[in-house]
Design a protein around this motif. Structure first.
Motif, PDB file in Angstrom:
ATOM      1  N   HIS A 271      11.909   2.336   6.203  1.00 44.02           N
ATOM      2  CA  HIS A 271      13.030   1.962   7.172  1.00 44.02           C
ATOM      3  C   HIS A 271      13.082   3.238   8.196  1.00 44.02           C
ATOM      4  CE1 HIS A 271      14.918  -1.620   5.596  1.00 44.02           C
ATOM      5  NE2 HIS A 271      14.531  -1.304   4.380  1.00 44.02           N
ATOM      6  N   GLY A 272      13.348   4.456   7.508  1.00 48.11           N
ATOM      7  CA  GLY A 272      13.404   5.454   8.380  1.00 48.11           C
ATOM      8  C   GLY A 272      12.376   5.675   9.471  1.00 48.11           C
TER       9      GLY A 272
ATOM     10  N   LEU B 280       0.908  -1.214  -0.067  1.00 47.49           N
ATOM     11  CA  LEU B 280      -0.118   0.057  -0.128  1.00 47.49           C
ATOM     12  C   LEU B 280       0.862   1.415   0.022  1.00 47.49           C
ATOM     13  CD1 LEU B 280      -2.877   1.414   0.067  1.00 47.49           C
ATOM     14  CD2 LEU B 280      -2.743   1.128   2.526  1.00 47.49           C
ATOM     15  N   ALA B 281       1.869   1.525   0.785  1.00 53.77           N
ATOM     16  CA  ALA B 281       2.896   2.280   0.862  1.00 53.77           C
ATOM     17  C   ALA B 281       3.219   2.725  -0.484  1.00 53.77           C
ATOM     18  CB  ALA B 281       3.740   2.167   1.951  1.00 53.77           C
ATOM     19  N   GLY B 282       4.099   1.706  -1.226  1.00 60.23           N
ATOM     20  CA  GLY B 282       4.471   1.608  -2.563  1.00 60.23           C
ATOM     21  C   GLY B 282       3.483   2.600  -3.607  1.00 60.23           C
ATOM     22  N   GLN B 283       2.140   2.002  -3.411  1.00 62.77           N
ATOM     23  CA  GLN B 283       1.130   2.489  -4.312  1.00 62.77           C
ATOM     24  C   GLN B 283       0.892   3.872  -4.049  1.00 62.77           C
ATOM     25  OE1 GLN B 283      -2.306   0.015  -3.311  1.00 62.77           O
ATOM     26  NE2 GLN B 283      -1.281  -1.868  -4.635  1.00 62.77           N
ATOM     27  N   ARG B 284       1.188   4.224  -2.804  1.00 63.46           N
ATOM     28  CA  ARG B 284       0.983   5.658  -2.691  1.00 63.46           C
ATOM     29  C   ARG B 284       2.011   6.632  -2.469  1.00 63.46           C
ATOM     30  NH1 ARG B 284      -4.729   5.730  -2.521  1.00 63.46           N
ATOM     31  NH2 ARG B 284      -5.301   4.036  -1.340  1.00 63.46           N
ATOM     32  N   GLY B 285       3.363   6.140  -3.137  1.00 64.77           N
ATOM     33  CA  GLY B 285       4.700   6.744  -3.350  1.00 64.77           C
ATOM     34  C   GLY B 285       5.396   6.726  -2.081  1.00 64.77           C
ATOM     35  N   VAL B 286       5.377   5.918  -1.205  1.00 70.03           N
ATOM     36  CA  VAL B 286       6.127   5.875  -0.111  1.00 70.03           C
ATOM     37  C   VAL B 286       7.414   4.894  -0.273  1.00 70.03           C
ATOM     38  CG1 VAL B 286       6.330   5.370   2.411  1.00 70.03           C
ATOM     39  CG2 VAL B 286       4.301   6.505   1.620  1.00 70.03           C
ATOM     40  N   SER B 287       8.684   5.298  -0.142  1.00 71.33           N
ATOM     41  CA  SER B 287       9.629   4.695  -0.584  1.00 71.33           C
ATOM     42  C   SER B 287      10.015   3.509   0.636  1.00 71.33           C
ATOM     43  CB  SER B 287      10.787   5.294  -0.994  1.00 71.33           C
ATOM     44  OG  SER B 287      11.274   5.894   0.247  1.00 71.33           O
TER      45      SER B 287
END
Length: 117
Positions: free
Chosen positions: A108-109, A96-103
């Protein structure tokens, strides 16, 4: 666990939150027996029905379990199954994060920040 008699949060919800936090912080261990409904009510100056409602909510969430005639216990969790379920949930979050542009680096951060707390 503390009950704030001046709080706006219902007593049963304070019990639920308190037990969840005690488990998360290692104060209560897997398999440990909780006080009976009457004992918990006496300790915190509450109506037994209030404690019973909290225990039922925790049972519904599969956090505790009552063994008839023996007592109420923190539920023993199969760590292998728990890890598998957690990994599946984590995988969904990463997708879901990847789909929303979160790398991945940003995730990791966030994990590193959470680990510092």
């Amino acid at each position: 666990m503390q009950i704030d008699h001046g709080s706006r949060q219902p007593y049963y919800a304070q019990i639920v939150t308190g037990i969840e936090q005690d488990i998360a912080h290692g104060v209560l261990q897997s398999g440990e027996q909780l006080p009976s409904v009457r004992e918990m009510a006496r300790q915190h100056l509450l109506n037994p029905n209030t404690v019973s409602k909290a225990y039922k909510r925790l049972e519904t969430q599969q956090i505790i379990e009552t063994v008839p005639g023996k007592g109420t216990y923190v539920k023993v969790v199969d760590s292998t199954l728990f890890r598998q379920e957690l990994r599946e949930q984590f995988t969904q979050i990463v997708r879901l994060a990847g789909q929303r542009g979160v790398s991945i680096a940003e995730l990791h951060g966030w994990l590193d920040q959470m680990g510092e707390k």
